[in-house]
Scaffold this active site. Structure first.
Site, PDB file in Angstrom:
ATOM      1  N   ALA A 107      55.861  38.359  54.914  1.00  0.00           N
ATOM      2  CA  ALA A 107      54.402  38.123  54.897  1.00  0.00           C
ATOM      3  C   ALA A 107      54.093  37.013  53.910  1.00  0.00           C
ATOM      4  O   ALA A 107      54.561  37.052  52.773  1.00  0.00           O
ATOM      5  CB  ALA A 107      53.645  39.392  54.518  1.00  0.00           C
ATOM      6  N   CYS A 108      53.329  36.014  54.337  1.00  0.00           N
ATOM      7  CA  CYS A 108      52.894  34.935  53.451  1.00  0.00           C
ATOM      8  C   CYS A 108      51.363  34.903  53.429  1.00  0.00           C
ATOM      9  O   CYS A 108      50.717  35.561  54.245  1.00  0.00           O
ATOM     10  CB  CYS A 108      53.469  33.596  53.909  1.00  0.00           C
ATOM     11  SG  CYS A 108      52.750  32.954  55.446  1.00  0.00           S
TER      12      CYS A 108
END
Length: 552
Positions: A107-108
């Site tokens: 996840a960014c």
């Protein structure tokens, strides 16, 4: 004494939460510090299975029902009759040899590039080692390729590559290692070696955020909190900005006349500007607070952010409101001690009430006035600055966007551009996106004009890089950065600064913070904007093609 409660993996989440809350409150009343199991001096178990984390430590085994019904007496008896757990009866199935089952989560902040590129890197590396692997991506469209309960149960390692807070409750009791998407992408082998050496059983709960901060430092913690807010704000900015831009297509002031196109321009403006843009700062502040203090911080952050919006304090007010709400609620949560029977009132009554009152009053009387004055001064400067200052600002923003390709410096410039959209300042966002598209497109150009300096794999990477650049995914240049960091970054900074300077000098505006080629029709001067991007990309491509050494 530091004490920890380790529950059976088969215990339901609701019951686990209730028992843990009751016993933790009693432990604190009796003078103990409740910590994670790996930091504990005394471990309380609730069945005869001794986990690896309890081996070699003093502890006791309690009956779960009795401990919940009589927490004070049960805990006192446990401490008085403690025993040494010499050996574990079950150990985390993490080994450094043989076929392993790996589950991973990525996840960014934007939920676009790093999320999927790190997932691909993890999957490719694991398969190359002969392991079974499944990667769940937590992007802007939600969880992709979700990991099932059966896959969690058989997993030897949970590998989490996330730059923002993500829900990991389903991995309780499994060996887990946490890192960033950037490290997972660039140093995959190194991170897996560290994972097998440093993985710890995930206990869940509030310890999640504390672990991440202690492991990466407070500076990284602040960045993570900020990016969590940006990540949740982006969909509102994208939707609102594009709807406003569509409204302007009927005429720059068409939204003021309800007779035009059946009132459609006004309706679009009400949705985009009146709703989406009015909520964006509140959502940003709410999720910054959520990242710091978990669910109790969300409501307080939303309220503080909305007060910043209505006062005109803009993104600066939202940043202050988010961090103030998060740390205020976190402090109150630790400072307020209640009997076990009243503990459940804290997250739904006491923390929201006290937190909202404290943060709200501080925002209204102390924070909003000076921050609004600062934002007004910034907006006035942007409105009245001459071409020279505009070019300088464009150079700075463009250079920052190309410094670390999705890292902290890049995200700082991006957050600046996105935040100013809430104050109706759209020129910085245009410069930011133009510069962000330059590095991957520039690398593609370099592979074309100096083909003999690149091997076949690099030329193929150039083709993919070009497509990613058109989509405003700066990370498309990362394969080139990894192979030749100094030359690629220097070339990219020169091209990005050029594109940013041209965009700002021409006063080009953009209301959408993402989309690349797909949102260029919504900029104020589409052809000149394309020219700015093209010139910056050519500068990067020519410079890198000139200074690059020939590939072996």
């Amino acid at each position: 004494m530091n004490i920890s409660f380790v529950f059976p993996q088969t215990l339901g989440n609701a019951r686990r939460f209730l028992v843990n809350e009751v016993l933790s409150a009693v432990a604190k009343q009796q003078g103990y510090n409740v910590v994670e199991a790996n930091q504990a001096d005394f471990v309380v178990l609730f069945d005869n299975t001794i986990p690896q984390v309890a081996a070699g430590k003093k502890g006791a085994i309690l009956d779960l029902d009795q401990a919940f019904a009589q927490p004070e007496a049960s805990l006192k008896q446990a401490v008085e009759n403690g025993q040494l757990f010499a050996n574990a009866t079950v150990t985390p199935a993490v080994s450094t040899s043989g076929v392993k089952n790996i589950v991973a989560v990525t996840a960014c902040p934007t939920g676009v590039a790093h999320t999927f590129m790190s997932a691909e890197a993890i999957e490719n590396y694991a398969k190359a080692q002969g392991w079974n692997v499944k990667v769940e991506t937590r992007g802007q469209v939600g969880a992709g390729n979700p990991i099932s309960a059966e896959e969690v149960a058989t997993a030897d390692l949970v590998f989490v590559a996330a730059d923002i807070d993500v829900d990991l409750e389903k991995f309780k009791g499994k060996p887990m290692y946490r890192t960033s998407t950037g490290l997972a992408l660039k140093k995959t082998a190194q991170e897996f070696e560290k994972a097998f050496a440093q993985a710890k059983v995930y206990e869940g709960g509030v310890a999640k955020a504390e672990n991440a901060e202690s492991a990466t430092g407070e500076k990284k913690g602040l960045y993570k909190h900020l990016m969590t807010g940006v990540s949740h704000m982006l969909p509102l900015v994208v939707a609102g900005g594009l709807l406003i831009a569509i409204s302007f297509m009927f005429g720059i002031e068409a939204f003021k006349d309800e007779t035009i196109a059946g009132g459609l321009p006004k309706a679009l403006m009400d949705i985009g500007g009146g709703a989406a843009f009015h909520l964006m700062i509140a959502v940003f502040a709410g999720y910054v607070a959520f990242s710091i203090a978990d669910r109790p911080g969300l409501a307080v952050g939303l309220i503080g952010g909305m007060l910043a919006t209505t006062a005109g304090a803009g993104i600066l007010g939202g940043i202050v409101a988010g961090f103030l709400a998060g740390y205020t609620v976190k402090f109150l949560n630790g400072a307020i001690k209640l009997p076990p029977s009243l503990t459940s009132l804290k997250p739904i009554l006491i923390l929201p009430l006290l937190g909202s009152a404290i943060v709200g009053l501080l925002m209204i009387y102390l924070i909003n006035p000076p921050v609004k004055a600062l934002m007004d001064a910034l907006v006035e400067w942007l409105n009245t600055m001459g071409q020279t200052n505009a070019i300088i600002l464009g150079i700075v923003l463009g250079a920052m966007m190309c410094t670390d390709m999705g890292g902290p410096v890049n995200k700082a410039a991006y957050t600046f551009g996105v935040g100013l959209i809430a104050s109706q300042q759209y020129t910085p966002m245009a410069a930011v996106m133009a510069a962000g598209m330059v590095p991957p497109i520039g690398m593609a150009i370099a592979t074309l004009i100096a083909r003999n300096k690149f091997n076949t794999n690099q030329r193929d990477a150039g083709k993919a890089s070009f497509v990613l650049g058109l989509c405003f995914i700066s990370e498309g240049a990362l394969p080139f950065v990894a192979a030749d960091p100094i030359r690629v970054i220097l070339s990219s900074i020169l091209g990005g600064a050029t594109a940013g300077a041209i965009s700002m000098a021409l006063g080009i505006t953009l209301q959408a913070p993402h989309g690349g080629l797909f949102v260029i029709p919504f900029v104020s001067q589409p052809l000149m904007y394309l020219a700015a991007i093209a010139i910056g990309s050519v500068v990067t491509g020519v410079v890198y093609a000139t200074i690059k050494q020939k590939a072996e």
